[in-house]
Design a protein around this motif. Structure first.
Motif, PDB file in Angstrom:
ATOM      1  N   ASN A  78       0.804  -1.224   0.000  1.00 42.67           N
ATOM      2  CA  ASN A  78       0.000   0.000   0.000  1.00 42.67           C
ATOM      3  C   ASN A  78       0.838   1.277   0.000  1.00 42.67           C
ATOM      4  OD1 ASN A  78      -1.855  -2.078   1.769  1.00 42.67           O
ATOM      5  ND2 ASN A  78      -3.016  -0.846   0.322  1.00 42.67           N
ATOM      6  N   SER A  92       4.051   7.934  -0.092  1.00 39.85           N
ATOM      7  CA  SER A  92       2.755   8.096   0.564  1.00 39.85           C
ATOM      8  C   SER A  92       2.003   6.772   0.426  1.00 39.85           C
ATOM      9  CB  SER A  92       1.983   9.240  -0.070  1.00 39.85           C
ATOM     10  OG  SER A  92       1.775   8.984  -1.434  1.00 39.85           O
ATOM     11  N   SER A  93       0.738   6.769   0.781  1.00 34.40           N
ATOM     12  CA  SER A  93       0.031   5.489   0.739  1.00 34.40           C
ATOM     13  C   SER A  93      -1.104   5.517  -0.278  1.00 34.40           C
ATOM     14  CB  SER A  93      -0.489   5.113   2.121  1.00 34.40           C
ATOM     15  OG  SER A  93      -1.653   5.815   2.423  1.00 34.40           O
ATOM     16  N   ARG A  95      -4.572   2.924  -1.820  1.00 30.02           N
ATOM     17  CA  ARG A  95      -5.472   1.831  -1.489  1.00 30.02           C
ATOM     18  C   ARG A  95      -6.336   1.514  -2.702  1.00 30.02           C
ATOM     19  NH1 ARG A  95      -9.446   2.800   3.358  1.00 30.02           N
ATOM     20  NH2 ARG A  95      -8.583   4.885   3.130  1.00 30.02           N
ATOM     21  N   PHE A 106      -5.389   7.667  -3.554  1.00 33.51           N
ATOM     22  CA  PHE A 106      -4.133   8.105  -2.958  1.00 33.51           C
ATOM     23  C   PHE A 106      -4.525   8.707  -1.613  1.00 33.51           C
ATOM     24  CE2 PHE A 106      -3.429   7.856  -7.448  1.00 33.51           C
ATOM     25  CZ  PHE A 106      -2.146   7.334  -7.546  1.00 33.51           C
ATOM     26  N   ASP A 107      -4.442   7.916  -0.534  1.00 31.73           N
ATOM     27  CA  ASP A 107      -5.138   8.320   0.684  1.00 31.73           C
ATOM     28  C   ASP A 107      -4.300   9.117   1.674  1.00 31.73           C
ATOM     29  OD1 ASP A 107      -3.689   6.162   1.540  1.00 31.73           O
ATOM     30  OD2 ASP A 107      -5.414   4.879   1.951  1.00 31.73           O
ATOM     31  N   THR A 108      -3.017   9.352   1.365  1.00 33.81           N
ATOM     32  CA  THR A 108      -2.299  10.410   2.086  1.00 33.81           C
ATOM     33  C   THR A 108      -1.661  11.320   1.029  1.00 33.81           C
ATOM     34  OG1 THR A 108      -0.303   9.074   2.325  1.00 33.81           O
ATOM     35  CG2 THR A 108      -1.847   9.048   4.169  1.00 33.81           C
ATOM     36  N   TYR A 109      -1.086  12.440   1.495  1.00 30.90           N
ATOM     37  CA  TYR A 109      -0.679  13.504   0.578  1.00 30.90           C
ATOM     38  C   TYR A 109       0.349  13.062  -0.462  1.00 30.90           C
ATOM     39  CZ  TYR A 109      -0.333  18.480  -0.514  1.00 30.90           C
ATOM     40  OH  TYR A 109      -0.410  19.705  -1.114  1.00 30.90           O
ATOM     41  N   PHE A 136      -7.605  12.996  -6.212  1.00 31.96           N
ATOM     42  CA  PHE A 136      -6.718  11.989  -5.647  1.00 31.96           C
ATOM     43  C   PHE A 136      -7.463  10.669  -5.444  1.00 31.96           C
ATOM     44  CE2 PHE A 136      -8.439  14.551  -2.204  1.00 31.96           C
ATOM     45  CZ  PHE A 136      -8.979  13.588  -1.357  1.00 31.96           C
ATOM     46  N   GLU A 137      -8.722  10.663  -5.848  1.00 35.66           N
ATOM     47  CA  GLU A 137      -9.526   9.444  -5.766  1.00 35.66           C
ATOM     48  C   GLU A 137     -10.013   9.128  -7.183  1.00 35.66           C
ATOM     49  OE1 GLU A 137     -12.137   9.553  -2.418  1.00 35.66           O
ATOM     50  OE2 GLU A 137     -13.243   7.784  -3.053  1.00 35.66           O
TER      51      GLU A 137
END
Lengths: 300, 283
Positions: A78, A92-93, A95, A106-109, A136-137
């Protein structure tokens, strides 16, 4: 009479256990199928050995839509490492999640968020008076081992991941090879009337110009030559094979600065080895003066 | 006749029990829902520091369903998560632990979910929302990407926010005395942003003028976050402060009384502990 009742009850006992187990069209349950699809996407995302080139086309702009290039490498934990221009790599991470569609979040910056973040120092999402919308989604539309097509969920941006080459992560200019900063040298000749007669004013051009990639592949938008106006003025298209210029057209900012239909591209040529472009154009400006502009641009 | 009845009854019973099925549900793994990911050192740190001791989940990975769709937001930067989590623990939770003498208080009353956003929520009227508390269960902290422990304004802001929102939660569990509403009655207004000198109108901040419950939370947040010294100095800097100060003192006394009656907390002791924690945090 009562006998009938008895028979009916007797019959009921035989049929009461009839279970019409619905046969599914698919051999697996929806959950299993989602699981399978996401696993397949995850495998493809993480399989690219040199990561992915991500081309993002923001929404919200009516014409001359720019594009942005990122480099990304996903691992199976991830985590994603991303790059933008000459900024340092950022981990970054991410999911994969099944909502209405399978999604890549892209669930963090990441650098993608710099297009959304109102206080971003890296790039501005304003283009002229319009705001570019980023995401970012993303919803995953399709995926192969070479490309993954994404749709921004809320901003409406489009993105495509293309399997990267070994040098793409270190050489960010390769992602959009014709974009960047050019050194421009040349001159503009402006006559007093709408025809090239008499002695012209000579304005010499020696400045830097920024070229941004456009949404169409192999196209850039370049600053205008002799006007200090923000915005792209020439749309230049390159041949993807030879890297030579194939077409030059006025941008909408230039169109605003000249008399309608007076713009003419006189000649253009290019040298892919020296990364040079030569442009010569003419137009009649809003003061009714005929101008001829020629300049040589060298990509830094 | 009886025979028929007997047979009928037996058949009925047979019908009723004939459909008993003992099929067990399959073990379905719903990984596709995306609630799982490989834990990192950051996840472990959060679990050990907040989730295990206080039963609080700090949600830093983006989940759009936690937010109002009308705002344009971005996820927090990962390097900001631990500093913000430390601020939450040191500047808000631990002083309450010390003042109540037990970790049970915060386990019981603290919201169970803290959600982070990287930027403030920009409202159409130009105001930026920095935090929201929902039903005593969840606090959203916005603008964590600009947080820095060296920046007093950032520290003041996050403390104000946490103590303000937590006061709402305490008020939702046990109502504050209605006398509080009467002290500044008539001065609450929807035009709270316009006031130039809230102290002279008996408020610690503009936002306190919005409604009595906000006033209560603002008083608590200001007194705890800024400390006694700064609070006293602040009251006396505003012009015409005499007009408002008497009412402010009345409200202060009611706040102190509320903490004592409702939760057996010595408010001034809590204030001192918060200030000690703040000093230690910024050093």
């Amino acid at each position: 009479m009562k006998r009938y009742l008895l028979y009916i009850l007797l019959l009921l006992t035989f049929f009461s256990c009839g279970k019409n187990k619905d046969d599914s069209v698919f051999p697996e349950t929806p959950d299993q199928r989602i699981e399978k699809v996401l696993k397949d996407y995850a495998a493809k995302l993480t399989a690219a050995p040199y990561g992915w080139k991500m081309k993002v086309i923001p929404a919200g702009i009516s014409s001359e839509v720019r594009s942005y290039y990122f480099w990304m490498r996903f691992n199976d934990g991830n985590r994603v490492i991303s790059r933008l221009d000459n900024e340092k790599p950022l981990e970054s991470s991410y999911r994969l999640k099944a909502l209405q569609r399978p999604e890549l979040i892209f669930d963090t910056y990441t650098y993608l968020d710099d297009g959304i973040d109102p206080v971003s120092a890296i790039f501005s999402a304003y283009f002229g008076s319009e705001v570019e919308l980023f995401d970012f989604e993303f919803e995953i539309i399709s995926a192969t081992t070479d490309s993954i097509i994404l749709n921004g969920k809320y901003g409406g941006s489009k993105a495509i991941l293309l399997r990267a080459a070994p040098t793409d992560s270190t050489n960010s200019s390769m992602l959009a090879p014709h974009a960047g900063t050019y050194n421009a040298v040349g001159r503009a000749l402006c006559y007093s009337g709408p025809e090239p007669v008499g002695v012209p004013d000579i304005i010499s051009i020696a400045r830097r110009k920024v070229a941004v990639p456009l949404a169409e592949d192999n196209s850039i938008l370049l600053d205008f030559s002799n006007k200090e106006i923000f915005g792209g003025m020439y749309r230049i298209t390159f041949d993807p094979g030879t890297n030579k210029v194939t077409a030059v057209a006025p941008g909408r900012f230039l169109k605003k600065e000249v008399r309608p239909d007076s713009f003419k591209m006189l000649t253009f040529s290019s040298d892919p080895v020296l990364k040079q472009i030569y442009l010569k154009s003419s137009y009649i400006n809003l003061d009714n003066q005929y101008c001829e502009v020629e300049e040589t641009l060298t990509l830094k | 006749m009886k025979k028929y009845l007997l047979i009928c009854s037996l058949l009925l019973i047979a019908i009723i029990i004939s459909c008993k099925k003992d099929d067990k549900l399959d073990d379905v793994v719903l990984n596709g829902l995306g609630g799982t990911w490989k834990r990192t050192a950051l996840d472990n740190w959060l679990y050990d520091s907040l989730t295990a001791p206080y039963n609080i989940e700090l949600k830093y990975k983006w989940d759009q369903s936690e937010f109002d769709m009308s705002y344009t937001l971005v996820p927090p930067r990962e390097e900001q998560v631990i500093p913000v989590a430390r601020a939450i623990r040191n500047l808000w939770i631990e002083p309450y632990d010390q003042a109540t003498g037990t970790a049970l208080f915060m386990k019981m009353y603290s919201p169970k979910l803290v959600v982070l956003s990287g930027v403030p929520a920009a409202r159409t009227d130009g105001a930026g929302i920095m935090g929201v508390a929902e039903d005593g269960l969840k606090i959203i902290l916005y603008d964590v990407n600009s947080f820095s422990k060296k920046d007093k304004r950032a520290i003041d802001r996050i403390m104000h926010l946490l103590h303000h929102e937590f006061t709402h939660i305490l008020n939702q569990k046990k109502a504050y005395p209605v006398e509080f509403n009467k002290v500044s009655a008539g001065s609450y207004t929807d035009g709270w942003q316009q006031a130039e000198n809230p102290v002279s109108l008996s408020f610690v901040s503009n936002y306190a003028m919005k409604a009595p419950e906000e006033d209560f939370a603002e008083m608590v947040a200001f007194m705890l976050g800024r400390g006694k010294e700064e609070y006293e100095a602040y009251l006396h800097t505003a012009p015409d402060y005499e007009k408002g100060i008497q009412k402010l003192r009345e409200k202060e006394a009611l706040v102190v009384q509320y903490f004592k009656d409702a939760y057996h907390i010595d408010f001034y002791d809590l204030q001192t502990r918060v200030q000690q924690a703040k000093k230690a945090f910024m050093d």
